[in-house]
Design an enzyme around this catalytic site. Structure first.
Site, short mmCIF file in Angstrom:
data_model
loop_
_atom_site.label_atom_id
_atom_site.label_comp_id
_atom_site.label_asym_id
_atom_site.label_seq_id
_atom_site.Cartn_x
_atom_site.Cartn_y
_atom_site.Cartn_z
N VAL A 196 0.96 -3.84 9.45
CA VAL A 196 1.93 -3.09 8.63
C VAL A 196 1.35 -1.72 8.28
O VAL A 196 0.83 -1.52 7.18
CB VAL A 196 2.30 -3.87 7.35
CG1 VAL A 196 3.41 -3.13 6.60
CG2 VAL A 196 2.75 -5.28 7.68
N PRO A 197 1.44 -0.77 9.22
CA PRO A 197 1.03 0.59 8.87
C PRO A 197 2.01 1.15 7.84
O PRO A 197 3.21 0.83 7.88
CB PRO A 197 1.11 1.34 10.20
CG PRO A 197 1.97 0.51 11.08
CD PRO A 197 1.89 -0.90 10.58
N HIS A 198 1.50 1.95 6.91
CA HIS A 198 2.35 2.44 5.84
C HIS A 198 1.79 3.74 5.27
O HIS A 198 0.60 4.02 5.40
CB HIS A 198 2.48 1.40 4.73
CG HIS A 198 1.16 0.93 4.21
ND1 HIS A 198 0.39 0.00 4.87
CD2 HIS A 198 0.46 1.28 3.11
CE1 HIS A 198 -0.72 -0.21 4.18
NE2 HIS A 198 -0.71 0.56 3.11
N ALA A 199 2.69 4.51 4.64
CA ALA A 199 2.28 5.77 4.03
C ALA A 199 3.39 6.26 3.11
O ALA A 199 4.53 5.82 3.21
CB ALA A 199 1.99 6.82 5.10
#
Length: 165
Positions: free
Chosen positions: A64-67
Site C-alpha cells: 500500500v504505497p501512500h502519500a
C-alpha cells in the site's frame, strides 16, 4: 470509510507490467495524475519520499504505497494487480502482486490513516486476496475489492445468531 470511497472502477489496473518497485510507483503516479489533473513527477516524488520513511509492503503479497499531495481535492486510490510480483520490503519477505496506492490531500493525516486502515483490513483476508488473484476482468476485481458480494453467506441452518427457535 470504504474502499469504494476512493477507488473507482476506472482506477483498477488488472495486469500492470512493472519490473521493480519504482516502476510500479511511477505507473501508479501517472495514473493518479491523469485521474486528478496532478503533476505525475510530484506524485511520484511524494510516493518515493513516503516509501523511504516507512514500509509499504503489508505482507502476504500486498503493498500500500501512500502519500499526501498538495492540491489534491479528495482521497484517491488506484488498485493494481501486477503481472509479476515485486519486492516492496514486506516483513514476511514476500513480493507483492496486489497493490493499492492511496493519495490524500496535504494535511489530512486522519483521512489517510482511515484509508490505510480500510485497505489493510480488506487485504488481510486470505479468501479476498485469492479471489483478487484469480479474477478475470476489471468489474470482477472491483466487486471483490469493494464489496462482500463475492463471499459465501456466513452461517446457515442451525446458526443460532441468525435462526432463533
Amino acid at each position: 470509510m470504504e474502499i469504494s470511497d476512493f477507488v473507482t472502477v476506472d482506477r483498477v489496473i488488472p495486469r500492470l507490467a512493472a519490473s521493480n518497485k519504482r516502476h510500479v510507483l511511477r505507473e501508479l503516479a501517472h495514473g493518479a495524475a491523469r485521474s486528478a489533473s496532478l503533476d505525475p513527477d510530484k506524485v511520484y516524488a511524494a510516493l518515493l519520499e513516503r516509501e523511504d520513511s516507512t514500509t509499504i509492503g503489508l505482507g502476504r503479497g500486498t503493498a500500500v504505497p501512500h502519500a499526501m499531495i498538495e492540491g489534491l481535492a479528495s482521497t484517491l486510490g488506484i488498485f493494481a494487480r501486477l503481472r509479476s510480483p515485486v519486492d516492496f520490503g514486506a516483513v514476511d519477505g514476500l513480493p507483492a502482486d496486489l497493490v493499492v496506492m492511496i493519495l490524500s490531500p496535504m494535511g489530512e493525516e486522519r483521512t489517510l490513516l482511515r484509508a490505510l486502515s480500510c485497505v489493510a483490513r480488506r487485504l488481510r483476508t486470505p479468501d479476498l486476496t485469492a479471489r483478487l488473484r484469480t479474477a478475470t476482468d476489471v468489474d470482477a476485481l472491483y466487486a471483490i475489492l469493494t464489496s462482500d458480494s463475492w463471499a459465501e453467506p456466513v452461517g446457515g441452518i442451525g446458526d443460532g445468531a441468525r435462526h432463533q427457535v
